[in-house]
Scaffold this motif. Sequence first.
Motif, PDB file in Angstrom:
ATOM      1  N   ASP A  77       0.675  -1.411   0.110  1.00 40.14           N
ATOM      2  CA  ASP A  77       0.186   0.084   0.062  1.00 40.14           C
ATOM      3  C   ASP A  77       0.842   1.236  -0.004  1.00 40.14           C
ATOM      4  OD1 ASP A  77      -1.878   1.878   0.369  1.00 40.14           O
ATOM      5  OD2 ASP A  77      -2.673   1.180   2.190  1.00 40.14           O
ATOM      6  N   THR A  78       0.904   2.330  -0.875  1.00 36.88           N
ATOM      7  CA  THR A  78       1.696   3.444  -1.298  1.00 36.88           C
ATOM      8  C   THR A  78       0.988   4.561  -0.664  1.00 36.88           C
ATOM      9  OG1 THR A  78       1.099   3.557  -3.456  1.00 36.88           O
ATOM     10  CG2 THR A  78       2.732   2.019  -3.255  1.00 36.88           C
ATOM     11  N   ALA A  79      -0.205   4.357  -0.069  1.00 39.82           N
ATOM     12  CA  ALA A  79      -0.984   5.543   0.221  1.00 39.82           C
ATOM     13  C   ALA A  79      -0.416   6.485   0.925  1.00 39.82           C
ATOM     14  CB  ALA A  79      -2.571   5.237   0.629  1.00 39.82           C
ATOM     15  N   ALA A  80       0.487   6.199   2.058  1.00 36.25           N
ATOM     16  CA  ALA A  80       1.282   6.980   2.851  1.00 36.25           C
ATOM     17  C   ALA A  80       2.634   7.453   2.136  1.00 36.25           C
ATOM     18  CB  ALA A  80       1.420   6.316   4.241  1.00 36.25           C
ATOM     19  N   ALA A  81       2.914   7.004   1.285  1.00 35.04           N
ATOM     20  CA  ALA A  81       4.266   7.381   0.570  1.00 35.04           C
ATOM     21  C   ALA A  81       4.214   8.967   0.206  1.00 35.04           C
ATOM     22  CB  ALA A  81       4.828   6.518  -0.562  1.00 35.04           C
ATOM     23  N   GLU A  82       5.269   9.623   0.427  1.00 36.14           N
ATOM     24  CA  GLU A  82       5.347  11.134  -0.056  1.00 36.14           C
ATOM     25  C   GLU A  82       5.628  11.303  -1.387  1.00 36.14           C
ATOM     26  OE1 GLU A  82       7.607  13.192   2.790  1.00 36.14           O
ATOM     27  OE2 GLU A  82       6.393  12.362   4.349  1.00 36.14           O
TER      28      GLU A  82
END
Length: 89
Positions: free
Chosen positions: A49-54
């Motif tokens: 899950d890349t949702a929190a990646a900046e």
Amino acid sequence: MKAIVTVVGKDRVGIIAGVCNALAEQNINVLDIRQTVMQGYFTMMMIVDTAAAELPLAELCARMEEKGKDMGLSIRMQREDIFDAMHRI
């Protein structure tokens, strides 16, 4: 957004730790992981899950590919929907 990470290379100690640490540094959460060793070759597929990646996905993909080169592995990351479309029969 979900992405698929694939890792292939000669088996050795520390592959899973190295890949997971690189993902964690980018705030990417591992949702599922499968790995096996076949005749001395390590293979792994992860759903992340890349949702929190900046960083944007393209940059994340490039960084993981570079990490793979540093580790002597092939590491590929792509969006789940693109992966699914490419592997649809």
